[in-house]
Design an enzyme around this catalytic site. Structure first.
Site, PDB file in Angstrom:
ATOM      1  CB  SER A 179      -0.721   0.199   1.526  1.00  0.00           C
ATOM      2  OG  SER A 179      -2.052   1.009   1.492  1.00  0.00           O
TER       3      SER A 179
ATOM      4  CG  ASP B  85      -6.902  -3.557  -3.268  1.00  0.00           C
ATOM      5  OD1 ASP B  85      -7.379  -2.938  -2.525  1.00  0.00           O
ATOM      6  OD2 ASP B  85      -5.671  -3.181  -2.649  1.00  0.00           O
TER       7      ASP B  85
ATOM      8  CG  HIS C  77      -5.464  -2.759   0.729  1.00  0.00           C
ATOM      9  ND1 HIS C  77      -5.075  -2.145  -0.780  1.00  0.00           N
ATOM     10  CD2 HIS C  77      -4.816  -2.021   1.322  1.00  0.00           C
ATOM     11  CE1 HIS C  77      -4.032  -1.511  -0.542  1.00  0.00           C
ATOM     12  NE2 HIS C  77      -4.183  -1.106   1.014  1.00  0.00           N
TER      13      HIS C  77
END
Length: 273
Positions: free
Chosen positions: A95, A224, A253
């Site tokens: 991320s 995601d 995610h």
């Protein structure tokens, strides 16, 4: 506990497990190095030296309101790596951490980095614009900032649900993962959590991706909900010179469960000599 002090006086906490070729892991927002605990353990077991740090303002690092921009995050990482004198290095980021390792490798990592891995990473750029119509509207990030200010403890519990895909039909919900997401989030300082939203959503990594001269594995879940793949890995693969795109069908995610097992196996295969 191991810590390192950056050139601007910020104390960075890190874990350092195992021996062998080094692998450095950068976590996502609003988490800490704890998010990489399983991967660090398995990397160490596989004969690597696994190092994971808490970004400034997060986890056990200095709770500072200064330096919340991607250039500083990448510089902190560079200074830690130089302090430990790491070479022949793999950097892995999830991320926001994916953006951090891409910028680090592009701007600081020449001669040190041999491979890059990202998972659910924010590059090239998250926020929607005329040039990035697949991006996420700015209003969504404004909502995150509002949630952090209003009641971040509850906000993190709520956010963990789509983060791990627990809002999908048939999902095996783990209250433990939700609670741990909240726990890690609450370790982040309020200023850091708030300011980092702009960092992960509005930083443009296009030129960093183009500048990478080492192999990169771009891992991303097809489901995601936090960093949608169409504006992220599917665009990044077209910007790098030596990239592999790995899509995990139905994966969210957050790295957990079967997605985590598959990702770890793919990382070990990708970084092996």
């Amino acid at each position: 506990m191991p810590t390192f002090t950056t050139s601007d006086g910020t104390e960075i906490y890190y874990t350092d497990w195992g021996t062998g070729k080094p692998v450095v892991l950068s976590h996502g927002w609003p988490l800490s190095s704890d998010a990489w605990a399983v991967e660090s353990k398995l990397l160490a077991d596989a004969g690597y030296r696994a190092i994971a740090h808490d970004r400034r303002g997060h986890g056990r690092s200095t709770n500072t309101d200064r330096g919340h921009d991607m250039d500083t995050y990448a510089r902190d990482l560079a200074e830690l790596i130089e302090h430990l004198d790491l070479t022949d290095l793999v950097v892995i980021g999830h991320s926001t951490g994916g953006g951090e390792v891409v910028r680090y490798a592009a701007q600081h990592g020449t001669g040190r980095v041999r491979k890059v891995v990202t998972a659910g990473a924010v590059p090239p750029i998250m926020v929607r614009s005329e040039a990035n119509p697949e991006g996420t509207p700015i209003e969504a990030f404004d909502g995150i900032r509002a949630g952090v200010l209003a009641d971040r403890s509850q906000f993190y519990k709520d956010l963990a649900v789509p983060f791990y895909g627990f809002n999908r039909e048939g999902a095996a919900v783990s209250q433990g993962l939700i609670d741990d997401f909240q726990r890690q989030g609450m370790l982040a300082g309020l200023a850091a959590a708030y300011e980092c939203v702009k960092v992960f959503s509005e930083t443009d990594f296009t030129e960093d991706l183009k500048a990478l001269d080492v192999p990169i594995l771009l891992a991303h879940g097809s489901d995601d909900q936090i960093v949608p793949i169409a504006a992220a890995a599917e665009k990044s693969i077209g910007l790098v010179s030596d990239g592999t795109l790995k899509v995990y069908e139905g994966a969210p995610h957050g790295i957990a469960g079967e997605y985590q097992k598959a990702l770890i196996a793919d990382i070990l295969a990708f970084i092996a000599d």
